[in-house]
Design a protein around this motif. Structure first.
Motif, PDB file in Angstrom:
ATOM      1  N   VAL A   1      -1.693   0.262  -5.238  1.00  0.00           N
ATOM      2  CA  VAL A   1      -0.446   1.012  -5.223  1.00  0.00           C
ATOM      3  C   VAL A   1      -0.377   1.775  -3.909  1.00  0.00           C
ATOM      4  CG1 VAL A   1      -1.441   3.025  -6.414  1.00  0.00           C
ATOM      5  CG2 VAL A   1       1.019   2.576  -6.571  1.00  0.00           C
TER       6      VAL A   1
ATOM      7  N   LEU B   1      12.006  -3.373   4.950  1.00  0.00           N
ATOM      8  CA  LEU B   1      11.727  -3.208   3.533  1.00  0.00           C
ATOM      9  C   LEU B   1      13.034  -3.325   2.753  1.00  0.00           C
ATOM     10  CD1 LEU B   1       9.220  -0.232   3.797  1.00  0.00           C
ATOM     11  CD2 LEU B   1       8.751  -2.690   3.812  1.00  0.00           C
TER      12      LEU B   1
ATOM     13  N   ILE C   1       4.910   0.375  -3.201  1.00  0.00           N
ATOM     14  CA  ILE C   1       4.165  -0.864  -3.433  1.00  0.00           C
ATOM     15  C   ILE C   1       3.341  -0.690  -4.700  1.00  0.00           C
ATOM     16  CG2 ILE C   1       2.229  -2.244  -2.587  1.00  0.00           C
ATOM     17  CD1 ILE C   1       3.331  -1.883   0.225  1.00  0.00           C
ATOM     18  N   ALA C   2       3.460  -1.628  -5.623  1.00  0.00           N
ATOM     19  CA  ALA C   2       2.682  -1.574  -6.863  1.00  0.00           C
ATOM     20  C   ALA C   2       2.379  -3.014  -7.265  1.00  0.00           C
ATOM     21  CB  ALA C   2       3.450  -0.841  -7.959  1.00  0.00           C
ATOM     22  N   ASN C   3       1.281  -3.527  -6.746  1.00  0.00           N
ATOM     23  CA  ASN C   3       0.892  -4.917  -6.997  1.00  0.00           C
ATOM     24  C   ASN C   3      -0.126  -4.979  -8.131  1.00  0.00           C
ATOM     25  OD1 ASN C   3       2.544  -5.753  -4.876  1.00  0.00           O
ATOM     26  ND2 ASN C   3       0.887  -5.645  -3.375  1.00  0.00           N
TER      27      ASN C   3
ATOM     28  N   SER D   1       3.190 -10.478  -3.617  1.00  0.00           N
ATOM     29  CA  SER D   1       3.215  -9.330  -2.726  1.00  0.00           C
ATOM     30  C   SER D   1       4.346  -8.406  -3.157  1.00  0.00           C
ATOM     31  CB  SER D   1       3.413  -9.771  -1.276  1.00  0.00           C
ATOM     32  OG  SER D   1       4.778 -10.108  -1.040  1.00  0.00           O
ATOM     33  N   SER D   2       4.495  -7.276  -2.452  1.00  0.00           N
ATOM     34  CA  SER D   2       5.532  -6.306  -2.809  1.00  0.00           C
ATOM     35  C   SER D   2       6.931  -6.902  -2.691  1.00  0.00           C
ATOM     36  CB  SER D   2       5.413  -5.065  -1.921  1.00  0.00           C
ATOM     37  OG  SER D   2       5.506  -5.417  -0.547  1.00  0.00           O
TER      38      SER D   2
ATOM     39  N   HIS E   1       7.500  -8.894  -5.888  1.00  0.00           N
ATOM     40  CA  HIS E   1       7.663  -7.948  -7.000  1.00  0.00           C
ATOM     41  C   HIS E   1       9.048  -7.301  -6.962  1.00  0.00           C
ATOM     42  CE1 HIS E   1       3.859  -8.013  -9.076  1.00  0.00           C
ATOM     43  NE2 HIS E   1       3.180  -7.855  -7.953  1.00  0.00           N
ATOM     44  N   TYR E   2       9.535  -6.977  -5.775  1.00  0.00           N
ATOM     45  CA  TYR E   2      10.856  -6.362  -5.667  1.00  0.00           C
ATOM     46  C   TYR E   2      11.919  -7.289  -6.262  1.00  0.00           C
ATOM     47  CZ  TYR E   2      14.641  -3.572  -3.667  1.00  0.00           C
ATOM     48  OH  TYR E   2      15.751  -2.768  -3.509  1.00  0.00           O
TER      49      TYR E   2
END
Length: 334
Positions: free
Chosen positions: A123, A260, A152-154, A315-316, A319-320
């Protein structure tokens, strides 16, 4: 180069842990000069540096496993990174945008095929450059718009450590690159002050999970171009000591990535550049109190590594796409 004829990781680990006192390193060490070889034969030292088998892919596998996690199978290890996230646009100097600090916990699994499975959660939080407070909203200086910050929370980001270079991350099948199989011989470099350097860059170009048609404000385009550069600084005595199942390191981590998605920059020219310190340690002393307290309140599960290996890992950016919704398109003045 040795071949991995051993029936499982446990056998390889026992072989590694019993290497002290065996034959000295040969002359084919990748990235290490003659002076380093001479240092490895220092008879005045109590450390047996002949265990540093830089030209052996089995040794490289175990060395990387000791850096990334712990060969005491199941025991978890703390990783950390902190620095600045910068905006890069044509015709301008690089602009620091916000701070960044995060952490991970990882553990290894032995599945008996000569490959370690690394299980990791990580994170990372974006922070105010002046106060260090975790940002939940941010005023974008490029657009003048206040946006919601997405950390970021992988969970998880798993991969395998074996005697050959692994395939790049697939990100759920988006990245289809399959390089030829090569023995894992890493770019080690010894110094004159009992340190060892290691560099492991990766450069990727693959289809984006955030396609512009569906994500007009978040997507930088149909393809992701992402690079990450890692530099490890390791205590040479620790690396040479077979009794240390986990080896601490410090170093630097850089990442070049599209804007981002939560910045809502779309396909504006430019990109993001992360410039960070990093390390992996056997305690959390380096983690800032603000980040630790925020994570304990909002992301408590990230203080423990996963216990089961899962695929795929994302990756982030991926996830997004899975967890967020496209921002409404801004109305233009008529």
């Amino acid at each position: 180069m040795k071949k991995d004829h051993q029936p499982g990781v446990d056998n390889a680990r026992r072989d590694f842990l019993g290497m002290a006192g065996k034959a000295a390193v040969g002359a084919g060490i990748a990235g290490v000069g003659a002076s380093a070889l001479a240092a490895g034969t220092d008879t005045t030292s109590k450390v047996d540096y002949s265990t540093l088998k830089y030209d052996d892919n089995i040794w490289n596998r175990d060395a990387m496993a000791r850096l990334q996690a712990d060969l005491d199978i199941g025991k978890q290890k703390f990783g950390w990174y902190a620095g600045t996230v910068n905006g890069v646009r044509p015709g301008e100097k690089v602009k620091p945008l916000f701070g960044f600090e995060g952490f991970s916990f990882a553990r290894l699994q032995d599945i008996g095929d000569g490959v370690y499975q690394k299980l990791l959660r990580e994170v990372g939080f974006y922070t105010d450059l002046e106060t260090g407070e975790i940002l939940e909203h941010w005023d974008n200086p490029y657009t003048g718009e206040r946006v919601k910050v997405v950390p970021i929370a992988n969970d998880p980001f798993n991969y395998k450590i074996g005697p050959f270079y692994p395939d790049p991350p697939s990100y759920g099948g988006l990245n289809k690159e399959k390089p030829p199989k090569r023995p894992l011989l890493l770019n080690w470099r010894e110094t004159g002050d009992n340190k060892v350097f290691l560099r492991t860059p990766i450069h990727l170009y693959y289809p984006s999970a955030l396609q512009p048609e569906a994500w007009p404000r978040e997507s930088s385009g149909p393809m992701n171009r992402v690079s990450e550069m890692f530099t490890y600084v390791i205590d040479r005595e620790d690396l040479a000591d077979p009794s240390k199942t986990s080896v601490e390191y410090s170093g630097t981590w850089s990442r070049i990535t599209p804007w981002l998605p939560w910045m809502l920059m779309g396909q504006t020219e430019g990109h993001i550049y992360y410039d960070c310190m990093m390390g992996a340690y056997n305690d959390m002393k380096v983690l800032s109190p603000k980040v630790k307290a925020y994570a304990e309140k909002h992301y408590p599960k990230y203080f423990n590594a996963p216990t089961e290996y899962e695929e795929p890992s994302f990756s982030s950016l991926e996830h997004y796409a899975r967890e967020q919704k496209p921002a409404p398109v801004k109305k233009t003045a008529e």
